[in-house]
Design an enzyme around this catalytic site. Structure first.
Site, PDB file in Angstrom:
ATOM      1  N   HIS A  65       1.075  -1.765   0.363  1.00 38.04           N
ATOM      2  CA  HIS A  65       0.033  -0.064   0.011  1.00 38.04           C
ATOM      3  C   HIS A  65       0.793   1.485   0.310  1.00 38.04           C
ATOM      4  O   HIS A  65       2.651   1.185   0.454  1.00 38.04           O
ATOM      5  CB  HIS A  65      -1.081   0.292   1.085  1.00 38.04           C
ATOM      6  N   CYS A 215       1.730   3.540  11.692  1.00 35.77           N
ATOM      7  CA  CYS A 215       3.284   3.196  10.653  1.00 35.77           C
ATOM      8  C   CYS A 215       3.441   4.322   9.495  1.00 35.77           C
ATOM      9  O   CYS A 215       2.803   5.474  10.315  1.00 35.77           O
ATOM     10  CB  CYS A 215       2.483   1.660   9.924  1.00 35.77           C
TER      11      CYS A 215
END
Length: 704
Positions: A65, A215
């Protein structure tokens, strides 16, 4: 989710054998639908994200992603591989691959939907249903939420269903789940045993944990770790609350929730924002994938640390004044945080630049400011060349002060999109001689303009270029226009008026100003009021040729800021029985901190006894500031404490001013503490034995 994934974005027979090929296969489907404008550019962004940290997860899941300017709208591609593809997970290849494509300027609503999907991936019923889905439409409907895992399972249980790819994927998933079960059960048992051994946190109530997950992209791992920790918390019987610091922003945990927590878990791959909120508690600090893969172990570990009494210290305790504003987020509180954001990033430039300039003067004299550029004239063996080098490096560092101040005020308001207009506005303030006042205004304008632009409903096709082109372009143009044409000249005039007023200070006016600045430096010990006084002083010397009054103000501010920690250190030395064992240990460190002009060295004392320590410090600081101004002491260095005494004008009288203030503060705090009857309580981090020892010294009984 309905517009994020369709059957055209699903490949149930993904034939790719590498993660790069898998990403390309799914990305090509996005290009065909017009959702990705540049295939190679998008794949480069995916690869860059993968290089930061592998995106494979235990349980046969791969989630490549990224956020990319080549994505026109949030899109999700799904592929199922019968053979499995290595995405770096510890338990082997992934058979379920999700390619998540988010525009660089994706709005919060879309990112929230993607985060919901990330949480779903922690649900084994959901992943099992994807492995058994017989066609692309069913898989897409399941991911969108139009189908439930139970319904899909019931449909695929019939003899009519039986695609080879689905069977292979289901077999792979079943094999993986079977193999993983003993390890998971073992980890869960170990965590449960640790939980039982640790016992309840207090009076039988459940153990309480607060966690933060984050993240680099803030789309998938952040929310998967949160879901995994919450599930493990329920199984372990603990109260666990997670703050997800993702791309859609984050909502800070209630300070009362943090205060009531018995332990903290950080599962992150980027710095935790406002980390000091969690100081003083047992803490487990790991990468975000550990939060996904072994949450039960982390819960058991934080409970073990709590049982052993292990806590984190944090960078510095919050001051009493700062703590008072934590519960509310009114406009005044927000404004203070925005301004302090700019000041905190500016201070290192002040310290580095100011000390280099001061060293240049110390080696080469004040005439070194007229030396030619070292770019064209530098002799290795001449001290004047080295003096000129340090002065010119320091001058360049000082040139960043106003742009950095403005840029990071805007950053505090609008995050990264505020940086460009903030720096541009700050540089304009420097160009038109609007000084620090101009920097403050430019930063607030830039942050406000960006926040206003972000509230506009933008068509999906433009969202990808918003943070890269549109927001920087429009906000910089608006801020530049306002600074050059509207507010710049009045601010420059106000800055000049303030400078002229400072230059004209003399006699009693200068002494009163020194006392006022001394009070401010000691009021909150490194907090907002302290920083206002410090910034006011550094603004005066942040020029190539500061006035005599500006250097006197800098000297008074630094002298007053040294008083509180030195006074507490002296007080713990001369009347140690008035302080706890922990405070006496802190007193030893306070000698060095005070001598180095680090006012925060007195915070442990102020936090434990603010009504006695803070007023005593303020009186001593006011006296020192007034005496420094009266003695005419000057200082060109913005930091350094006693280590820059050779650079101080009238150094002997300057040291006398500090000594007088320290003695006054010491006498006051000793008198005030001596007037109280009960034995002093242990400060934060102190022990019961420390309290007993103090009571014994005071010849007072310890309450049972």
């Amino acid at each position: 989710m309905s517009d994020m994934i369709t059957a055209d974005l699903v490949d149930l027979d993904l034939s790719a054998d590498t993660k790069e090929a898998a990403a390309r296969a799914l990305a090509e489907r996005m290009v065909a639908l017009g959702r990705v404008t540049d295939l190679e550019g998008f794949l480069a962004d995916v690869a860059a994200r993968e290089a930061q940290m592998p995106t494979g997860l235990d349980g046969g899941i791969g989630i490549p992603h990224c956020r990319s300017a080549h994505v026109t709208e949030p899109t999700l591609g799904f592929g199922r591989s019968a053979a499995g593809i290595d995405f770096g997970a510890a338990d082997g290849p992934a058979d379920l691959i999700f390619l998540i494509a988010a525009p660089a300027g994706a709005d919060d609503a879309h990112l929230t939907i993607l985060s919901s999907l990330a949480r779903q991936l922690m649900n084994t019923e959901f992943t099992d249903a994807l492995r058994s889905a017989g066609d692309a439409e069913t898989a897409a409907a399941l991911i969108r939420g139009d189908e439930t895992p139970a319904a899909v399972g019931a449909e695929d249980a019939s003899p009519a269903t039986g695609a080879a790819g689905a069977a292979g994927a289901a077999d792979a998933g079943a094999s993986r789940n079977t193999a993983a079960a003993p390890a998971a059960a073992s980890a869960g048992t170990a965590a449960a045993n640790s939980t039982t051994a640790a016992g309840s946190a207090e009076g039988g109530r459940p153990f309480r944990i607060v966690a933060v997950t984050s993240c680099p992209t803030g789309i998938a791992h952040t929310y998967m770790a949160a879901e995994s920790l919450e599930n493990a918390g329920r199984e372990a019987g603990v109260e666990l609350v997670v703050e997800t610091q993702g791309s859609a922003g984050f909502t800070r945990l209630d300070p009362e929730v943090i205060a009531a927590a018995d332990g903290v878990i950080f599962a992150h791959d980027v710095p935790v924002r406002d980390k000091d909120r969690f100081a003083g508690k047992p803490t487990v600090d790991v990468g975000v994938k550990a939060g996904i893969n072994r949450p039960a172990e982390l819960i058991g570990e934080v409970r073990e640390r709590a049982a052993r009494g292990e806590v984190t210290s944090g960078s510095a305790p919050a001051t009493p004044v700062e703590r008072a504003g934590d519960a509310g987020e009114g406009y005044g509180t927000k404004l203070r945080k925005w301004l302090m954001s700019g000041v905190s990033y500016m201070v290192p430039f002040v310290a580095a630049g100011g000390l280099l300039i001061a060293l240049g003067f110390a080696i080469g004299g004040y005439e070194i400011k007229s030396a030619p550029s070292v770019l064209n004239h530098f002799v290795w063996t001449q001290s004047d060349s080295w003096a000129a080098l340090m002065f010119q490096i320091g001058a360049v560092a000082f040139g960043f002060l106003v742009p950095v101040l403005a840029g990071y005020i805007a950053y505090g308001m609008a995050d990264r999109p505020g940086l460009v207009p903030g720096f541009v506005g700050g540089m304009i303030a420097s160009t038109i001689n609007a000084g620090f006042l101009g920097g403050l205004v430019a930063g607030l304008l830039a942050g406000g303009v960006v926040m206003a632009i972000q509230k506009i409903n933008i068509p999906a096709v433009l969202r990808g270029i918003m943070p890269v082109v549109v927001i920087p372009l429009i906000s910089s143009a608006i801020v530049g226009f306002l600074m050059f044409v509207v507010v710049g000249k009045p601010i420059a005039s106000a800055q000049k008026g303030m400078t002229d007023w400072l230059n004209g200070l003399s006699g009693s006016n200068a002494i009163l100003l020194g006392a006022l600045l001394g009070l401010m430096m000691c009021f909150d010990l490194g907090g907002p009021v302290n920083k206002v006084a410090y910034t006011f002083a550094t603004a005066g010397i942040a020029v190539s040729n500061p006035s005599d009054s500006a250097m006197k103000i800098m000297a008074a501010v630094m002298a007053a800021g040294m008083v509180p920690p030195l006074a507490m250190a002296l007080a713990t030395t001369v009347r140690g029985k008035l302080f706890t064992e922990t405070e006496r240990e802190n007193g030893k460190a306070a000698w060095v901190l005070g001598a180095s002009f680090i006012s925060e060295g007195a915070i442990p004392f102020a936090a434990a006894d603010p009504l006695r320590v803070i007023p005593s410090s303020m009186v001593g600081g006011a006296i020192t500031g007034a005496l420094s101004m009266a003695f005419g002491a000057t200082l060109r260095a913005p930091h350094g404490g006693i280590f820059v005494v050779p650079l101080i004008g009238n150094p002997f009288l300057y040291l006398i001013a500090i000594a007088v203030g320290v003695c006054v503060s010491t006498a006051l705090v000793v008198i005030l503490k001596g007037m109280r009857k009960p034995a002093p309580q242990t400060s934060a981090g102190g022990s019961a034995s420390g309290a007993a020892a103090t009571a014994k010294e005071d010849r007072q009984p310890v309450a049972a």
